[in-house]
Design an enzyme around this catalytic site. Structure first.
Site, mmCIF file in Angstrom:
data_model
loop_
_atom_site.group_PDB
_atom_site.id
_atom_site.type_symbol
_atom_site.label_atom_id
_atom_site.label_comp_id
_atom_site.label_asym_id
_atom_site.label_seq_id
_atom_site.Cartn_x
_atom_site.Cartn_y
_atom_site.Cartn_z
ATOM 1 N NE ARG A 118 -0.660 -0.124 4.993
ATOM 2 C CZ ARG A 118 -0.263 -1.238 5.586
ATOM 3 N NH1 ARG A 118 -0.422 -2.405 4.965
ATOM 4 N NH2 ARG A 118 0.285 -1.207 6.790
ATOM 5 C CE1 TYR A 119 1.802 3.183 4.481
ATOM 6 C CE2 TYR A 119 2.810 1.051 4.965
ATOM 7 C CZ TYR A 119 1.987 2.100 5.333
ATOM 8 O OH TYR A 119 1.343 2.085 6.539
ATOM 9 C CB THR A 120 5.921 0.180 -2.923
ATOM 10 O OG1 THR A 120 5.046 -0.942 -3.085
ATOM 11 C CG2 THR A 120 6.816 -0.040 -1.722
#
Length: 800
Positions: A118-120
């Site tokens: 969900r962050y990259t």
């Protein structure tokens, strides 16, 4: 609904189901396809990103979106496994050319995990799009996805040989694959040469493709291993780190590692080297630092002053992942089956795939060109009778009626009529007519060219060559891994492995050995040594931890024990039995122990047996690299025992004394040097039922102390001995008695180092000073020391 029940044995069911499972993981999970070099999950990730427009020229998208697309449409497995595969495709220390560009934490060479999906963010790399180029032109076959809701490609067009460029690794049921990455420019050049000459040999291909080219660089050793792998699919090479030497301001040197072997965990490597330093496995390392930053990988190993940096480097090559073996196992899916393939087979399979891809694309483009040509011809015809066409359309009821009228009146085809009625009014100009005529000429030329490609195999191959050359020109990069022809032999100085330290070596007569620190020894004193009841000290001396101990036994064998391998035990504690270090037989007894600093010497050992055999062998013969079992020092015949081992720097006198009191003295120069397996020659001419009790080196300042079974001690000076020749009977040292004659049970040469004796009888120990024993004449039986009526016969004597 009726049930179908089958009566099957568990063995058959298990075999069948495991066979299906094995086939699935071989073909659908673990092994790459030889044509595009991708495993199914990798192919699905790239296709999902491409089909959703997540290409290099667009903005980055959340990785979670791609993972969701892949799971939802093509790969119904866990999200972590898909994300893990996606991350690997973005790691430039895993792939020679990354296929996915990723923003955010995508892991590290230290094996750190990536940030959550969900962050990259990610998108296709420009090179990855070459794998997918022309996929919409019916170049490859598509199959239904897992739920029949959409289609997915069986293989990607793969406009460059990705299997060799990025390599692959994987394990499945019964199969594993390890294909190293290579330099893209070299692989393409080798492919071009293969196109020109399909009979090209592996040797000739290796002029262009030198060997693997790892993304982490490093030095590859062993061209023979590369050649074997390229021929058979299996081979072995050595990959070592790139290590340079720097000098610090304080004069110390440090080793700088800037490249490490492929798939080696950097943090684990640093930890291992530091453990070797902390555990004192290697001497000379002050500190190990990981200085890696954004500019690149850098590990610094700071060394002590005046140490041999080359030997330390070699030790680390051998005992850490600073150097590794890489084993080729080039297995890939070919024609639906796993195959072990050489480089010619891989290139050939790739080339056949490209021939099919280019042919399919050409057919697709030809079909489209011919369709467009047909439309353009209709439009040109319509413009030539434009007024009539307009009048006909205006008089028609609707679009459908207009099309039918055009077909019926002016013999246009369905497709041409559709194009005419869809024509916009502004197109009806002279300029547009010229443009259509120009397009017509271009289409004629294109169709001719495409038909030529399909009809002429060489022309098709030329297309492949041109496109490969374009990719080579656009994406080529310098080789990262250096290749050396030979595998360098690693030579390590013992000084590097073992810290130099002076210690006390001790060996007891019952075979207990240890090394003790000088501090512990000085704090205790010789008499306080830890011993078992009935045991005594055979020898103790100061040695260095870099020395080697040779332990000789009555069986004519020796144990080769590096001092540093001995347990470090306090002086007051019991040592370790030699059988715990090197296994010996139950009735095998230690008779002497020696310390060797350097086997490159002119010194020699002399071996003497109870039955009167003697042998001389030089010290260098005893050097070995085998520590785990006893080795032959001399051949000892049946019913005989080795009783004496002596070490001399040069030839000197030795004295033999027998049980019946005979003595023979001669020089070791009478003995020839022999090998370790020889039995030797006769030392003394023994009387019947006589045997040797002592063979020792002697000099003119020495005396000899003898003990008889009747409790008598006799001490004689050197001058009584008569120097003679080997194998004679010698002189008599005892006065022969008819009743209960004296028999010598033990004898020793007394030097200035000796001051005490210990007599052992069956139930007593008698200690005394050697100087209290007066020197005797030749034909005497000495002085009685032990009352054998009270304590039994004397059985042995030691001096110290």
């Amino acid at each position: 609904m009726s049930e179908i029940i089958q009566d099957l044995s568990l063995e058959d069911v298990l075999g069948d189901r495991f066979g299906r499972y094995s086939k699935y993981i071989i073909q659908e999970r673990a092994l790459p396809d030889v044509r595009d070099g991708l495993k199914p999950v990798q192919r699905r990730i790239l296709y999902a990103m491409y089909s959703s427009g997540n290409t290099h020229d667009k903005n980055f998208r959340k990785s979670a979106k791609t993972v969701g697309d892949v799971i939802g449409q093509y790969h119904p497995h866990g999200d972590f496994s898909v994300y893990e595969a996606m991350v690997r495709l973005s790691q430039d220390w895993k792939l020679r050319h990354v296929l996915i560009e990723m923003h955010g934490n995508n892991g590290s060479i230290d094996n750190d995990p990536p940030a959550a999906m969900r962050y990259t963010e990610a998108k296709l790399s420009l090179l990855a799009e070459e794998l997918l180029r022309d996929i919409n032109k019916e170049t490859v076959s598509f199959i239904s996805n897992y739920d029949d809701t959409t289609l997915e490609p069986m293989v990607l067009p793969s406009r460059f040989p990705n299997l060799l460029v990025n390599g692959s690794t994987g394990i499945s049921a019964g199969y594993a694959t390890d294909i190293p990455p290579h330099n893209l420019a070299e692989v393409i050049q080798a492919t071009l040469k293969y196109i020109d000459n399909p009979d090209i040999t592996v040797n000739q291909l290796m002029k262009y493709i030198k060997g693997p080219d790892f993304p982490t660089g490093g030095i590859i050793q062993g061209i023979d291993g590369i050649k074997k792998a390229y021929e058979s699919g299996k081979g072995r090479i050595i990959v070592r780190s790139k290590v340079e030497e720097e000098t610090l301001r304080n004069g110390r040197k440090q080793l700088i590692i800037t490249e490490i072997p492929y798939e080696v965990n950097k943090s684990s490597l640093v930890k291992r080297i530091d453990e070797l330093r902390a555990d004192k496995k290697v001497d000379g390392i002050v500190e190990v630092r990981d200085e890696t930053d954004r500019t690149g990988l850098r590990i610094a190993i700071e060394l002590k002053k005046d140490v041999n940096s080359e030997s330390i480097k070699n030790y680390l090559y051998k005992n850490s992942d600073l150097q590794i073996s890489y084993n080729f196992n080039m297995v890939a899916i070919s024609d639906g089956r796993p195959k072990l393939m050489g480089i010619r087979q891989i290139i050939d399979s790739y080339l056949n795939h490209q021939i099919e891809v280019v042919a399919n694309r050409t057919k697709f483009e030809l079909d489209n060109a011919e369709k467009r040509m047909h439309i353009v011809e209709g439009l040109i015809k319509a413009l030539s009778i434009l007024d009539k066409v307009i009048e006909l359309i205006r008089s028609s009821k609707n679009k459908r009626d207009a099309k039918e009228n055009l077909i019926e009146v002016y013999e246009f085809t369905e497709e041409q009529a559709e194009a005419i009625v869809m024509l916009q009014l502004y197109r009806l100009t002279n300029t547009d007519i010229v443009a259509l005529e120009g397009e017509h000429k271009e289409l004629e030329a294109l169709i001719k060219q495409l038909r030529h490609i399909l009809d002429n195999h060489d022309a098709l191959l030329n297309v492949i060559k041109e496109e490969l050359n374009e990719i080579k020109k656009k994406f080529k990069s310098e080789r990262l891994s250096l290749i050396e022809a030979e595998i360098e032999e690693i030579k390590i100085d013992k000084e590097v492995m073992v810290p130099s330290e002076e210690v006390i070596l001790s060996m007891t007569r019952h075979g207990y050995i240890k090394r003790t620190s000088i501090r512990s020894y000085n704090a205790s004193g010789v008499e306080d040594i830890g011993l078992k009841d009935g045991d005594s000290l055979l020898k103790h001396q100061e040695v260095n931890t870099q020395d080697t101990v040779l332990v000789f036994t009555n069986k004519g064998r020796y144990l080769f024990i590096p001092v540093h391998k001995l347990a470090d035990i306090r002086w007051k504690e019991l040592g370790q039995h030699v059988s715990q270090i090197v296994p010996i037989e139950e009735d095998e007894v230690v008779i002497n122990v020696f310390n060797e600093k350097d086997f490159n010497t002119d010194a020699f050992y002399v071996f003497a047996t109870q039955n009167g055999m003697i042998k001389k062998s030089t010290v260098p013969l005893f050097k070995t690299t085998r520590f785990n079992k006893p080795l032959i020092a001399t051949k000892v015949k049946e019913n005989d025992d080795l009783i004496s081992v002596m070490r001399f720097e040069k030839d000197q006198l030795i004295t033999i004394i027998t049980n019946k009191g005979m003595s023979l003295t001669y020089n070791t120069s009478e003995l020839s040097d022999t090998g370790l397996r020889a039995a030797g020659v006769k030392s003394i001419n023994l009387k019947a039922e006589d045997f040797v009790v002592m063979t020792e080196g002697v000099s003119e300042n020495d005396t000899i102390l003898m003990a008889t079974q009747r409790g008598s001690l006799k001490r004689i000076s050197f001058k009584i001995l008569q120097v003679a020749k080997r194998a004679q009977r010698g002189i008599t040292l005892l006065k022969e008695l008819k009743k209960n004659p004296h028999r010598i049970v033990a004898a020793h040469v007394v030097t200035g180092e000796h001051s005490q004796y210990t007599l052992y009888s069956k139930s007593n120990e008698e200690h005394g000073l050697i100087n209290d024993i007066h020197k005797s004449e030749q034909y005497t039986n000495g002085s009685f020391i032990v009352d054998t009526d009270d304590f039994g016969e004397v059985i042995d004597m030691y001096i110290s």
